[in-house]
Design a protein around this motif. Structure first.
Motif, PDB file in Angstrom:
ATOM      1  N   LYS A  14      54.945  56.516  65.319  1.00 16.38           N
ATOM      2  CA  LYS A  14      54.995  57.142  66.400  1.00 16.38           C
ATOM      3  C   LYS A  14      56.117  56.739  67.335  1.00 16.38           C
ATOM      4  N   THR A  15      56.688  57.638  67.969  1.00 17.42           N
ATOM      5  CA  THR A  15      57.691  57.122  69.147  1.00 17.42           C
ATOM      6  C   THR A  15      57.334  56.114  70.009  1.00 17.42           C
ATOM      7  N   MET A  16      58.321  55.343  70.032  1.00 15.13           N
ATOM      8  CA  MET A  16      58.011  53.886  70.937  1.00 15.13           C
ATOM      9  C   MET A  16      58.537  54.317  72.659  1.00 15.13           C
ATOM     10  N   LYS A  17      57.910  53.798  73.459  1.00 13.92           N
ATOM     11  CA  LYS A  17      58.264  54.290  74.777  1.00 13.92           C
ATOM     12  C   LYS A  17      58.190  52.827  75.416  1.00 13.92           C
ATOM     13  N   ASP A  18      58.812  52.855  76.492  1.00 11.51           N
ATOM     14  CA  ASP A  18      59.167  51.319  77.083  1.00 11.51           C
ATOM     15  C   ASP A  18      59.461  50.506  76.293  1.00 11.51           C
ATOM     16  N   ALA A  19      60.355  50.785  75.410  1.00 13.37           N
ATOM     17  CA  ALA A  19      60.754  49.832  74.386  1.00 13.37           C
ATOM     18  C   ALA A  19      61.882  48.532  75.098  1.00 13.37           C
ATOM     19  N   GLN A  20      61.270  47.491  74.498  1.00  7.19           N
ATOM     20  CA  GLN A  20      62.246  46.110  75.099  1.00  7.19           C
ATOM     21  C   GLN A  20      62.550  45.571  73.734  1.00  7.19           C
ATOM     22  N   MET A  21      63.968  45.303  73.860  1.00 10.88           N
ATOM     23  CA  MET A  21      64.586  44.594  72.630  1.00 10.88           C
ATOM     24  C   MET A  21      64.474  42.912  72.989  1.00 10.88           C
ATOM     25  N   THR A  22      63.936  42.446  71.968  1.00 12.50           N
ATOM     26  CA  THR A  22      63.930  41.024  71.999  1.00 12.50           C
ATOM     27  C   THR A  22      64.520  40.657  70.883  1.00 12.50           C
ATOM     28  N   ILE A  23      64.483  39.198  70.840  1.00  9.53           N
ATOM     29  CA  ILE A  23      65.247  38.551  69.814  1.00  9.53           C
ATOM     30  C   ILE A  23      64.190  37.265  69.208  1.00  9.53           C
ATOM     31  N   THR A  24      64.091  37.588  68.078  1.00  9.20           N
ATOM     32  CA  THR A  24      63.050  36.613  67.451  1.00  9.20           C
ATOM     33  C   THR A  24      63.426  35.273  67.275  1.00  9.20           C
ATOM     34  N   SER A  25      62.460  34.073  67.031  1.00  5.60           N
ATOM     35  CA  SER A  25      62.985  32.897  66.929  1.00  5.60           C
ATOM     36  C   SER A  25      63.780  32.627  65.538  1.00  5.60           C
ATOM     37  N   ARG A  26      63.935  33.661  64.866  1.00  8.07           N
ATOM     38  CA  ARG A  26      64.596  33.684  63.512  1.00  8.07           C
ATOM     39  C   ARG A  26      66.222  34.561  63.577  1.00  8.07           C
ATOM     40  N   GLY A  27      66.223  34.804  64.989  1.00 11.39           N
ATOM     41  CA  GLY A  27      67.410  35.451  65.107  1.00 11.39           C
ATOM     42  C   GLY A  27      67.587  36.922  64.916  1.00 11.39           C
ATOM     43  N   GLY A  28      66.489  37.413  64.626  1.00 14.65           N
ATOM     44  CA  GLY A  28      66.423  38.826  64.136  1.00 14.65           C
ATOM     45  C   GLY A  28      66.306  39.591  65.470  1.00 14.65           C
ATOM     46  N   TYR A  29      66.084  41.046  65.606  1.00 12.02           N
ATOM     47  CA  TYR A  29      65.751  41.988  66.647  1.00 12.02           C
ATOM     48  C   TYR A  29      64.557  42.626  66.506  1.00 12.02           C
ATOM     49  N   MET A  30      63.918  42.694  67.431  1.00 15.69           N
ATOM     50  CA  MET A  30      62.555  43.223  67.564  1.00 15.69           C
ATOM     51  C   MET A  30      62.623  44.168  68.939  1.00 15.69           C
TER      52      MET A  30
END
Ligand SMILES: [Zn+2]
Length: 64
Positions: A14-30
């Motif tokens: 589904k389409t994501m709303k109110d998305a926030q980009m975070t960086i994981t502890s392994r340096g990835g993006y989520m």
């Protein structure tokens, strides 16, 4: 571009709303956000390119 995530409640992408980009502890993006249909929380692993693009396009906000 629109960010999509797997909604556990709708059991489909589904389409994501109110998305926030975070960086994981392994340096990835989520991207973390809510299902546009039911409001259930969802997240999606993003590549750096897609993450940068989503933020640049205003699809996601950078998490503080
Ligand atoms: Zn949903």
């Amino acid at each position: 571009m629109t960010i999509e995530g797997r909604c556990m409640k709708c059991k489909e992408n589904k389409t994501m709303k109110d998305a926030q980009m975070t960086i994981t502890s392994r340096g990835g993006y989520m991207a973390k956000g809510k299902c546009a249909d039911c409001g259930c929380g969802m997240c999606r692993i993003m590549s750096k390119d897609n993450a940068d693009k989503a933020v640049a396009d205003g699809e996601a906000k950078k998490a503080a």
